[in-house]
Write an enzyme that holds these catalytic residues in place. Structure first.
Site, PDB file in Angstrom:
ATOM      1  N   PRO A  11       0.835  -1.211   0.000  1.00  0.00           N
ATOM      2  CA  PRO A  11       0.000   0.000   0.000  1.00  0.00           C
ATOM      3  C   PRO A  11       0.864   1.252   0.000  1.00  0.00           C
ATOM      4  O   PRO A  11       1.850   1.334   0.715  1.00  0.00           O
ATOM      5  CB  PRO A  11      -0.785  -0.123   1.309  1.00  0.00           C
ATOM      6  CG  PRO A  11      -0.787  -1.570   1.624  1.00  0.00           C
ATOM      7  CD  PRO A  11       0.525  -2.097   1.106  1.00  0.00           C
ATOM      8  N   GLU A  12       0.486   2.221  -0.817  1.00  0.00           N
ATOM      9  CA  GLU A  12       1.321   3.402  -0.968  1.00  0.00           C
ATOM     10  C   GLU A  12       0.928   4.466   0.050  1.00  0.00           C
ATOM     11  O   GLU A  12      -0.051   4.311   0.783  1.00  0.00           O
ATOM     12  CB  GLU A  12       1.246   3.861  -2.434  1.00  0.00           C
ATOM     13  CG  GLU A  12       1.762   2.738  -3.343  1.00  0.00           C
ATOM     14  CD  GLU A  12       1.722   3.038  -4.839  1.00  0.00           C
ATOM     15  OE1 GLU A  12       2.081   4.152  -5.237  1.00  0.00           O
ATOM     16  OE2 GLU A  12       1.341   2.130  -5.602  1.00  0.00           O
ATOM     17  N   LYS A  57       5.159   5.091   3.847  1.00  0.00           N
ATOM     18  CA  LYS A  57       4.334   3.898   4.012  1.00  0.00           C
ATOM     19  C   LYS A  57       4.299   3.432   5.473  1.00  0.00           C
ATOM     20  O   LYS A  57       3.861   2.313   5.753  1.00  0.00           O
ATOM     21  CB  LYS A  57       4.865   2.785   3.109  1.00  0.00           C
ATOM     22  CG  LYS A  57       4.878   3.188   1.620  1.00  0.00           C
ATOM     23  CD  LYS A  57       5.551   2.132   0.751  1.00  0.00           C
ATOM     24  CE  LYS A  57       5.641   2.610  -0.693  1.00  0.00           C
ATOM     25  NZ  LYS A  57       6.344   1.640  -1.570  1.00  0.00           N
ATOM     26  N   ASN A 167       4.447   1.617  -7.061  1.00  0.00           N
ATOM     27  CA  ASN A 167       4.344   1.403  -8.499  1.00  0.00           C
ATOM     28  C   ASN A 167       3.175   2.142  -9.154  1.00  0.00           C
ATOM     29  O   ASN A 167       3.287   2.620 -10.282  1.00  0.00           O
ATOM     30  CB  ASN A 167       4.227  -0.092  -8.776  1.00  0.00           C
ATOM     31  CG  ASN A 167       4.679  -0.451 -10.171  1.00  0.00           C
ATOM     32  OD1 ASN A 167       5.539   0.218 -10.732  1.00  0.00           O
ATOM     33  ND2 ASN A 167       4.083  -1.485 -10.738  1.00  0.00           N
ATOM     34  N   ARG A 238       9.981  -3.534 -11.711  1.00  0.00           N
ATOM     35  CA  ARG A 238       8.527  -3.469 -11.572  1.00  0.00           C
ATOM     36  C   ARG A 238       7.923  -3.067 -12.909  1.00  0.00           C
ATOM     37  O   ARG A 238       8.561  -2.383 -13.706  1.00  0.00           O
ATOM     38  CB  ARG A 238       8.126  -2.435 -10.504  1.00  0.00           C
ATOM     39  CG  ARG A 238       8.744  -2.668  -9.125  1.00  0.00           C
ATOM     40  CD  ARG A 238       8.136  -3.861  -8.407  1.00  0.00           C
ATOM     41  NE  ARG A 238       6.706  -3.719  -8.218  1.00  0.00           N
ATOM     42  CZ  ARG A 238       6.141  -3.030  -7.226  1.00  0.00           C
ATOM     43  NH1 ARG A 238       6.881  -2.421  -6.338  1.00  0.00           N
ATOM     44  NH2 ARG A 238       4.822  -2.966  -7.123  1.00  0.00           N
TER      45      ARG A 238
END
Ligand SMILES: [Zn+2]
Length: 252
Positions: A11-12, A57, A167, A238
């Site tokens: 989770p960002e 984060k 990402n 990624r």
């Protein structure tokens, strides 16, 4: 009651700040902390929850006894927030905090540990500025971006340069500023770097409010601005997403 499902990835920062805001509004004042799973030493935390902090984060709950509970969700972790009183906890709940208006259940985090204020500062010292924090030092970020020739898509996710981007955010913000993710970071001129920061702050604020990112190209079929099919490729290990019209690849 979960803040948006997700498909892979950590989770960002916007989601951590989303939880932090809810916890500030509904969880502060809580006197009950437990570990139904018994894998977190909840007995070491006493008093009441007095403040909630977030950096990138990372989430921190400050308690009146000086304890700072540090949480990093990692790839599997999830916070389930709901109105008090809570139901019987699921056995896999690592930490439950029950407040006057809200409770939160933490499941499968990468990190859930009891620190003190110095320990939390030590965590923060490893992180670059967070676009969602009022104290973010933008000049430090811009200087770090010009000091590396790594692809901008890699530099943006380096938590020591700036904290909170993963990402999805990198894909969407680079589309908003018309920059291909493989562009060497030090090739962005001053104006573009500043615009990148400004767009990132705006995007993350919107996402933190909603609990979800308004995607442009991340996992999308077409660029919403021109309809061109989105291209994908590996950048820094990624999957990167970009619009070939708005974000042409850098010259060799
Ligand atoms: Zn486009």
């Amino acid at each position: 009651v979960a803040a948006g499902g997700r498909v892979g990835g950590v989770p960002e920062g916007h989601l951590i700040h989303h939880h932090a805001r809810r916890h500030r509004a509904g969880l502060v004042g809580a006197e009950r902390i437990s570990s139904p799973q018994r894998r977190f030493p909840a007995h070491r935390v006493t008093g009441r929850l007095v403040d909630v902090d977030a950096h990138g984060k990372h989430l921190a709950h400050r308690w009146s006894d000086g304890a700072v509970v540090h949480v990093h969700l990692g790839k599997q972790g999830v916070l389930l927030d709901g109105p008090s009183p809570p139901p019987e906890p699921m056995p896999q709940v690592r930490m439950r905090v029950e407040g006057p208006a809200l409770y939160t259940d933490l499941i499968a985090p990468m990190v859930c540990e009891v620190l003190d204020e110095d320990g939390w500062e030590a965590v923060r010292a490893t992180l670059g500025p967070d676009p969602l924090r009022e104290d973010a030092d933008v000049d430090r970020v811009l200087a770090a971006l010009v000091a590396t020739s790594s692809p901008i898509g890699v530099a943006l996710m380096d938590q020591a340069i700036l904290a909170g981007v993963g990402n999805a955010l990198r894909a969407d913000v680079l589309n908003l500023v018309d920059v291909h993710p493989a562009t060497p970071s030090d090739r962005l001129d001053e104006g573009r770097r500043r615009r990148l920061w400004d767009e990132l702050v705006a995007l993350m604020r919107t996402a933190a409010e909603a609990g979800a990112i308004p995607h442009t190209v991340y996992r999308q079929e077409r660029c919403p601005r021109c309809g061109t099919p989105v291209q994908t490729g590996d950048v820094g290990g990624r999957t990167a997403y970009w619009c070939p019209l708005h974000q042409p690849p850098p010259d060799a």
